[in-house]
Design a protein around this motif. Structure first.
Motif, short mmCIF file in Angstrom:
data_model
loop_
_atom_site.label_atom_id
_atom_site.label_comp_id
_atom_site.label_asym_id
_atom_site.label_seq_id
_atom_site.Cartn_x
_atom_site.Cartn_y
_atom_site.Cartn_z
N HIS A 47 0.80 -1.22 0.00
CA HIS A 47 0.00 0.00 0.00
C HIS A 47 0.84 1.28 0.00
CE1 HIS A 47 -4.41 -1.12 0.81
NE2 HIS A 47 -3.81 -2.15 0.27
N GLY A 51 0.38 3.73 -3.10
CA GLY A 51 -0.09 5.05 -2.65
C GLY A 51 0.62 6.19 -3.35
N LEU A 85 -8.74 1.26 -10.99
CA LEU A 85 -8.65 0.71 -9.64
C LEU A 85 -9.97 0.07 -9.25
CD1 LEU A 85 -7.09 2.44 -6.52
CD2 LEU A 85 -9.26 1.25 -6.37
N ALA A 89 -10.65 -4.05 -9.29
CA ALA A 89 -10.99 -4.62 -7.99
C ALA A 89 -12.33 -5.34 -8.05
CB ALA A 89 -11.01 -3.53 -6.93
N SER A 108 -0.07 -7.38 -8.67
CA SER A 108 -0.08 -5.93 -8.46
C SER A 108 1.31 -5.34 -8.73
CB SER A 108 -0.52 -5.61 -7.03
OG SER A 108 -0.40 -4.24 -6.75
N LEU A 143 -3.12 -1.01 -9.17
CA LEU A 143 -3.68 -0.31 -8.01
C LEU A 143 -4.86 -1.08 -7.42
CD1 LEU A 143 -3.75 3.43 -9.20
CD2 LEU A 143 -2.16 2.39 -7.60
N TYR A 147 -4.73 -2.96 -3.89
CA TYR A 147 -5.52 -2.34 -2.83
C TYR A 147 -6.32 -3.37 -2.04
CZ TYR A 147 -8.33 1.23 -0.50
OH TYR A 147 -8.93 2.03 0.45
N ILE A 170 -4.58 0.07 4.89
CA ILE A 170 -5.09 1.14 4.04
C ILE A 170 -4.49 2.49 4.42
CG2 ILE A 170 -7.21 2.29 3.29
CD1 ILE A 170 -8.63 -0.36 3.52
N PHE A 173 -1.79 3.32 1.99
CA PHE A 173 -2.18 3.92 0.71
C PHE A 173 -2.31 5.43 0.85
CE2 PHE A 173 -4.90 5.03 -2.84
CZ PHE A 173 -4.40 4.24 -3.86
N ARG A 315 -7.16 7.02 8.69
CA ARG A 315 -7.37 5.64 8.28
C ARG A 315 -7.10 4.67 9.42
NH1 ARG A 315 -6.68 5.07 2.10
NH2 ARG A 315 -6.99 7.23 1.42
N LEU A 395 -15.73 -0.99 -4.47
CA LEU A 395 -14.80 0.08 -4.82
C LEU A 395 -15.14 0.76 -6.14
CD1 LEU A 395 -11.31 -1.27 -3.69
CD2 LEU A 395 -12.74 0.46 -2.61
N TRP A 398 -15.70 4.24 -5.54
CA TRP A 398 -14.53 5.11 -5.56
C TRP A 398 -14.27 5.61 -6.99
CZ3 TRP A 398 -9.03 3.34 -3.61
CH2 TRP A 398 -8.17 4.45 -3.57
#
Length: 563
Positions: A47, A51, A85, A89, A108, A143, A147, A170, A173, A315, A395, A398
């Motif tokens: 991460h 990140g 991402l 995911a 990854s 990513l 993640y 997390i 990240f 986080r 996700l 996101w």
């Protein structure tokens, strides 16, 4: 030449994590006595590397000057990366669960670092579309996989503190930019931030160094062993609320209203945070441009660093707090207090720079906390069975927020500048929209209820569920059952064969007796014939003797007569 296909196939099996390969799930199970606190550093290694995406802004101005592109174009790699991402995911979440964390982390590593290397080639060649495809498309897949890769593994290792466990990973990240931003800036300064040669070298070094660092996570990550699974009860003894007695598959999860309510919660919380994060420096300068205490550009850069630190700290702090107060309560804080803080920025922010900075930092801590807490929230609602795959599908929120937040803030600010607005007026409408979104998210969180039992994996299928779930003990249990069944089947077959052999022996014995009787009869007959022949010989000899005696008597009688 026929050896090459076998060599290529062997390399492929190792790469994709076949059962005989280093990346296989079976090779990832922890040995007895493995310390579970070695797993969070493995997650952080991944991460903290990926990140780096949050430090993309460092490359924007150099790329614009060296390749002659606009600000909108220079944001494309980051935007495409965030979209990929969420999509990767969502699409590959189930595959990650099935193949295990080591395979996922290695994939990854390959995708993310390849994206950086491809970007270096694109910059050197002066082809910006190669940079977009390399960093955004290929790197974005890295990513997404990176993640979600450690999430379900950490939850299995820390059933007593799932919020804290996911928060640790997390957090990396969010904190990746704290490392990447100054590091990238120093490299660009040393190599030349206005030349394609210098920018390309910076991308190249990023790709090589991050590949080495991520390899640590690939080597260190482990799945819980059967021994640790038996210790879960002891870990949960003092935290009964942390246990989950049911499981929901990823396919069933997306059929529940709870999944889509959490999708709305995550999307709107991220939209509110990323809207500030993406435009933090110019926003601070614009807010106080007409005031008695204007903010310099250098101070605005420090403001960005403070927001990144708040994002990272939130986080860990807020997700760990959720283990104590509960997930729904912590999201009430994120969404409810977040809306109030946006209102503070609108009404009191322009009057005090410190107040503006503190309020923005708290909002960004809620932004980071929302990311870190959502896996534990999913685990509470859907169990640990396929929580990584469910998290991957969630996700996609996101991906939407990554486009929606910057679009709202930038479009309204640009329109305000054209209309002649200055200062806080450039962002007033955007902030009201963010407040509305947070209120909608708050309502969605209040509507979340336990999942209907009809979506649970049935109890009678628990053994099948365990097989599907990536756990070593499940595989051993099924293997034992198969062995027992095979043993029973073999026993039955052996019994049948023995019975057939006994029957065959009886038949053979009877046949042998019959054959012996026949031979005895033949011998008796032969002996009888021999006896008859002997008697006949005896009779013949006796007859011959009688005849001879008669001849002698006849001769004697004839002699007497002559005399």
């Amino acid at each position: 030449m026929y050896a090459w296909p076998r060599i290529i196939r062997s390399a492929f099996l190792v790469t994709v994590g076949d059962k005989v390969g280093f990346l296989a799930r079976e090779r990832t199970v922890a040995p007895p006595g493995w310390n579970r606190w070695l797993v969070p550093p493995a997650a952080l290694a991944i991460h903290l590397s990926i990140g780096q995406a949050y430090a993309w802004s460092v490359f924007k101005t150099p790329l614009e000057k060296s390749l002659g592109i606009t600000g909108t174009q220079s944001a494309l790699p980051f935007q495409l990366g965030i979209v990929m991402l969420g999509l990767s995911a969502a699409v590959l979440g189930t595959t990650v669960e099935r193949k295990g964390p080591r395979w996922a982390m290695f994939t990854s590593l390959v995708c993310f670092c390849s994206g950086l290397l491809i970007s270096a080639v694109g910059v050197w060649a002066g082809m910006y579309w190669v940079v977009v495809l390399g960093y955004g498309l290929v790197g974005g897949i890295g990513l997404g996989i990176g993640y979600i890769s450690p999430v379900s593994t950490l939850i299995k290792w820390f059933p007593d503190r799932p919020g804290m466990a996911t928060g640790i990973a997390i957090m990396g990240f969010g904190g990746g930019a704290l490392i990447a931003s100054p590091w990238s800036t120093s490299m660009l300064t040393a190599f030349g931030n206005t030349s394609t040669s210098g920018i390309g070298k910076a991308f190249l070094i990023h790709g090589i160094v991050y590949a080495i660092f991520m390899s640590v996570g690939v080597l260190l990550v482990r799945l819980p062993s059967e021994e640790f699974t038996k210790e879960k009860a002891e870990l949960l003894k003092d935290r009964p609320k942390a246990s989950v007695a049911f499981n929901v598959s990823a396919n069933n999860a997306i059929k529940t209203p709870q999944f889509w309510l959490l999708w709305v919660v995550l999307c709107f919380n991220v939209t509110a945070g990323i809207g500030i994060l993406e435009k933090a420096a110019p926003m601070l300068v614009d807010f106080f441009k007409e005031s008695s205490t204007p903010v310099a550009a250098t101070a605005a850069t420090g403001f960005v660093a403070l927001l990144s630190a708040a994002n990272m700290a939130g986080r860990f702090v807020w997700s760990s707090t959720s283990d104590i107060v509960g997930r729904k309560n912590i999201y009430r804080l994120y969404l409810g207090v977040g809306a109030l803080l946006y209102l503070v920025l609108l009404t009191l922010g322009p009057t005090s720079t410190p107040l503006f900075v503190v309020a923005a930092m708290v909002i960004l801590s809620f932004y980071g906390g929302g990311f870190a807490t959502i896996p534990a929230y999913l685990r509470d609602l859907f169990g640990t069975y396929q929580v990584g795959a469910i998290h991957g599908r969630l996700l996609t929120a996101w991906s939407v927020a990554g486009v929606l937040g910057p679009l709202i803030v930038n479009a309204i600010a640009d329109a305000g500048k054209k209309a002649g607005h200055v200062g806080p007026d450039l962002y007033a409408t955007s902030f009201y929209i963010m407040i509305s979104l947070l209120v909608v998210g708050f309502v969605a969180n209040e509507l979340v209820r336990p999942v209907n039992p009809k979506f649970h994996e049935p109890k009678v299928a628990d053994e099948a569920v365990v097989v599907a779930e990536p756990e070593a003990e499940a595989e051993e249990t099924v293997t034992e059952k198969v062995a027992d069944k095979a043993e029973d089947d073999n026993a039955e077959k052996v019994t049948a064969v023995v019975a057939e052999v006994e029957v065959a022996e009886e038949i053979a014995a009877e046949a042998a007796e019959s054959e012996a009787a026949a031979e005895a009869a033949e011998i008796a007959a032969a002996e009888e014939n021999t006896a008859e022949a002997t008697v006949a010989k005896w009779n013949e000899a006796e007859a011959a003797d009688v005849a001879e005696t008669a001849d002698e008597n006849a001769d004697e009688a004839e002699g007497v007569v002559q005399k």
